[in-house]
Write a protein that holds these residues in place. Sequence first.
Motif, PDB file in Angstrom:
ATOM      1  N   ALA A   1      16.727   1.900   7.402  1.00 25.94           N
ATOM      2  CA  ALA A   1      16.859   1.797   5.946  1.00 25.94           C
ATOM      3  C   ALA A   1      15.767   0.917   5.365  1.00 25.94           C
ATOM      4  O   ALA A   1      15.225   1.200   4.291  1.00 25.94           O
ATOM      5  CB  ALA A   1      18.236   1.243   5.585  1.00 25.94           C
ATOM      6  N   LEU A   2      15.409  -0.141   6.078  1.00 32.65           N
ATOM      7  CA  LEU A   2      14.357  -1.030   5.602  1.00 32.65           C
ATOM      8  C   LEU A   2      13.001  -0.331   5.624  1.00 32.65           C
ATOM      9  O   LEU A   2      12.177  -0.513   4.721  1.00 32.65           O
ATOM     10  CB  LEU A   2      14.324  -2.295   6.465  1.00 32.65           C
ATOM     11  CG  LEU A   2      13.715  -3.555   5.847  1.00 32.65           C
ATOM     12  CD1 LEU A   2      14.314  -3.854   4.481  1.00 32.65           C
ATOM     13  CD2 LEU A   2      13.919  -4.737   6.792  1.00 32.65           C
ATOM     14  N   VAL A   3      12.767   0.486   6.635  1.00 31.22           N
ATOM     15  CA  VAL A   3      11.541   1.290   6.681  1.00 31.22           C
ATOM     16  C   VAL A   3      11.478   2.207   5.460  1.00 31.22           C
ATOM     17  O   VAL A   3      10.429   2.326   4.809  1.00 31.22           O
ATOM     18  CB  VAL A   3      11.484   2.135   7.979  1.00 31.22           C
ATOM     19  CG1 VAL A   3      10.377   3.173   7.889  1.00 31.22           C
ATOM     20  CG2 VAL A   3      11.235   1.242   9.187  1.00 31.22           C
ATOM     21  N   ALA A   4      12.587   2.847   5.144  1.00 27.06           N
ATOM     22  CA  ALA A   4      12.621   3.744   3.984  1.00 27.06           C
ATOM     23  C   ALA A   4      12.299   2.995   2.706  1.00 27.06           C
ATOM     24  O   ALA A   4      11.529   3.476   1.863  1.00 27.06           O
ATOM     25  CB  ALA A   4      13.987   4.409   3.881  1.00 27.06           C
ATOM     26  N   ARG A   5      12.877   1.814   2.532  1.00 26.51           N
ATOM     27  CA  ARG A   5      12.597   1.022   1.333  1.00 26.51           C
ATOM     28  C   ARG A   5      11.114   0.667   1.257  1.00 26.51           C
ATOM     29  O   ARG A   5      10.484   0.745   0.187  1.00 26.51           O
ATOM     30  CB  ARG A   5      13.429  -0.268   1.352  1.00 26.51           C
ATOM     31  CG  ARG A   5      14.932  -0.064   1.409  1.00 26.51           C
ATOM     32  CD  ARG A   5      15.475   0.480   0.109  1.00 26.51           C
ATOM     33  NE  ARG A   5      16.930   0.531   0.150  1.00 26.51           N
ATOM     34  CZ  ARG A   5      17.638   1.644   0.168  1.00 26.51           C
ATOM     35  NH1 ARG A   5      17.029   2.816   0.159  1.00 26.51           N
ATOM     36  NH2 ARG A   5      18.953   1.606   0.192  1.00 26.51           N
ATOM     37  N   ALA A   6      10.539   0.252   2.389  1.00 25.82           N
ATOM     38  CA  ALA A   6       9.135  -0.164   2.404  1.00 25.82           C
ATOM     39  C   ALA A   6       8.201   0.995   2.080  1.00 25.82           C
ATOM     40  O   ALA A   6       7.194   0.830   1.384  1.00 25.82           O
ATOM     41  CB  ALA A   6       8.784  -0.769   3.762  1.00 25.82           C
ATOM     42  N   ILE A   7       8.540   2.186   2.580  1.00 24.51           N
ATOM     43  CA  ILE A   7       7.722   3.369   2.274  1.00 24.51           C
ATOM     44  C   ILE A   7       7.845   3.720   0.793  1.00 24.51           C
ATOM     45  O   ILE A   7       6.868   4.022   0.113  1.00 24.51           O
ATOM     46  CB  ILE A   7       8.125   4.560   3.154  1.00 24.51           C
ATOM     47  CG1 ILE A   7       7.768   4.275   4.615  1.00 24.51           C
ATOM     48  CG2 ILE A   7       7.434   5.832   2.700  1.00 24.51           C
ATOM     49  CD1 ILE A   7       8.253   5.327   5.579  1.00 24.51           C
ATOM     50  N   GLN A   8       9.066   3.663   0.269  1.00 23.22           N
ATOM     51  CA  GLN A   8       9.280   3.945  -1.156  1.00 23.22           C
ATOM     52  C   GLN A   8       8.424   3.036  -2.031  1.00 23.22           C
ATOM     53  O   GLN A   8       7.892   3.449  -3.058  1.00 23.22           O
ATOM     54  CB  GLN A   8      10.772   3.722  -1.515  1.00 23.22           C
ATOM     55  CG  GLN A   8      11.697   4.795  -0.992  1.00 23.22           C
ATOM     56  CD  GLN A   8      13.156   4.420  -1.158  1.00 23.22           C
ATOM     57  OE1 GLN A   8      13.468   3.260  -1.439  1.00 23.22           O
ATOM     58  NE2 GLN A   8      14.048   5.373  -0.986  1.00 23.22           N
ATOM     59  N   ASP A   9       8.271   1.772  -1.618  1.00 23.96           N
ATOM     60  CA  ASP A   9       7.567   0.786  -2.421  1.00 23.96           C
ATOM     61  C   ASP A   9       6.075   0.697  -2.106  1.00 23.96           C
ATOM     62  O   ASP A   9       5.375  -0.156  -2.640  1.00 23.96           O
ATOM     63  CB  ASP A   9       8.221  -0.594  -2.224  1.00 23.96           C
ATOM     64  CG  ASP A   9       9.633  -0.635  -2.781  1.00 23.96           C
ATOM     65  OD1 ASP A   9       9.964   0.195  -3.648  1.00 23.96           O
ATOM     66  OD2 ASP A   9      10.407  -1.507  -2.359  1.00 23.96           O
ATOM     67  N   GLY A  10       5.590   1.567  -1.207  1.00 23.22           N
ATOM     68  CA  GLY A  10       4.175   1.565  -0.890  1.00 23.22           C
ATOM     69  C   GLY A  10       3.722   0.399  -0.044  1.00 23.22           C
ATOM     70  O   GLY A  10       2.520   0.093   0.034  1.00 23.22           O
ATOM     71  N   LEU A  11       4.661  -0.263   0.623  1.00 22.01           N
ATOM     72  CA  LEU A  11       4.305  -1.405   1.461  1.00 22.01           C
ATOM     73  C   LEU A  11       3.739  -0.955   2.804  1.00 22.01           C
ATOM     74  O   LEU A  11       3.013  -1.701   3.458  1.00 22.01           O
ATOM     75  CB  LEU A  11       5.531  -2.294   1.689  1.00 22.01           C
ATOM     76  CG  LEU A  11       6.204  -2.849   0.421  1.00 22.01           C
ATOM     77  CD1 LEU A  11       7.426  -3.651   0.792  1.00 22.01           C
ATOM     78  CD2 LEU A  11       5.216  -3.685  -0.371  1.00 22.01           C
ATOM     79  N   VAL A  12       4.101   0.241   3.210  1.00 21.34           N
ATOM     80  CA  VAL A  12       3.625   0.806   4.479  1.00 21.34           C
ATOM     81  C   VAL A  12       3.623   2.321   4.324  1.00 21.34           C
ATOM     82  O   VAL A  12       4.414   2.875   3.560  1.00 21.34           O
ATOM     83  CB  VAL A  12       4.528   0.360   5.655  1.00 21.34           C
ATOM     84  CG1 VAL A  12       5.932   0.906   5.496  1.00 21.34           C
ATOM     85  CG2 VAL A  12       3.938   0.739   6.996  1.00 21.34           C
ATOM     86  N   ALA A  13       2.731   2.986   5.026  1.00 22.76           N
ATOM     87  CA  ALA A  13       2.659   4.446   4.979  1.00 22.76           C
ATOM     88  C   ALA A  13       3.367   5.023   6.190  1.00 22.76           C
ATOM     89  O   ALA A  13       3.310   4.469   7.289  1.00 22.76           O
ATOM     90  CB  ALA A  13       1.205   4.907   4.955  1.00 22.76           C
ATOM     91  N   ALA A  14       4.052   6.151   5.999  1.00 29.10           N
ATOM     92  CA  ALA A  14       4.794   6.763   7.097  1.00 29.10           C
ATOM     93  C   ALA A  14       3.884   7.067   8.277  1.00 29.10           C
ATOM     94  O   ALA A  14       4.286   6.911   9.436  1.00 29.10           O
ATOM     95  CB  ALA A  14       5.480   8.042   6.605  1.00 29.10           C
TER      96      ALA A  14
END
Length: 217
Positions: free
Chosen positions: A201-214
């Motif tokens: 879930a934290l990975v999903a949040r970070a991707i949504q916010d542009g903090l990391v790319a999939a």
Amino acid sequence: MEKPLTVAIVDDHPAIRAGLRAWYAAADPPIQVVAAGPTPMVAWTPPGDGADVVIFDLYLVPERPAAYGELRRLVNAGRKVIVYTMREDEDIALNCLDLGAVTFLTKAEGERYLVEATVAAAGDRPCIPPALAGAIAASARSTQPRLSDRELEVLVEWFQSESKQLVAQRIGITVRTVNTYLDRVRLKYANVGRPASTKAALVARAIQDGLVAAEDL
């Protein structure tokens, strides 16, 4: 000899179960299917109760709340669960992550992504198949918490590592400090109404916010 990775398959279609057995047998190294059947009981009784990863057909259970309940029960027992389904609904994918699934995979995505996701789940690494990546991108929200540079560094290192011990070694801090930073990040997300209790879930949040790319995971 290294112990083989093991899975339990919960799916009510015999053809699907047979196909997954063949895919896993052909993996390099092979992945062992220790149990497979049409009800969640195969994941709760020997030998399925000892499987490293559970492949769970979300629509095995006719009523969606009951299906979510079965998923939550497995996650609460400490199981690593990959939701494997015909559905591609964005809300369903994100709900499954919020409930603790390690990833969400559609049956249309094929052998490559299933094997990759299974290996990643067993190693406690994030895996974002295409359908899930699309769901995350489509649900981007504006309520992004403000993370410090150190919090972001620890977060990204954790996404790319198999354990918090490795994160601590790479950054030069203690595991306790790693946990402190991750707890702060989770608290900040909870405070903006976007809780992320699990790594997926934290990975999903970070991707949504542009903090990391999939593609970087």
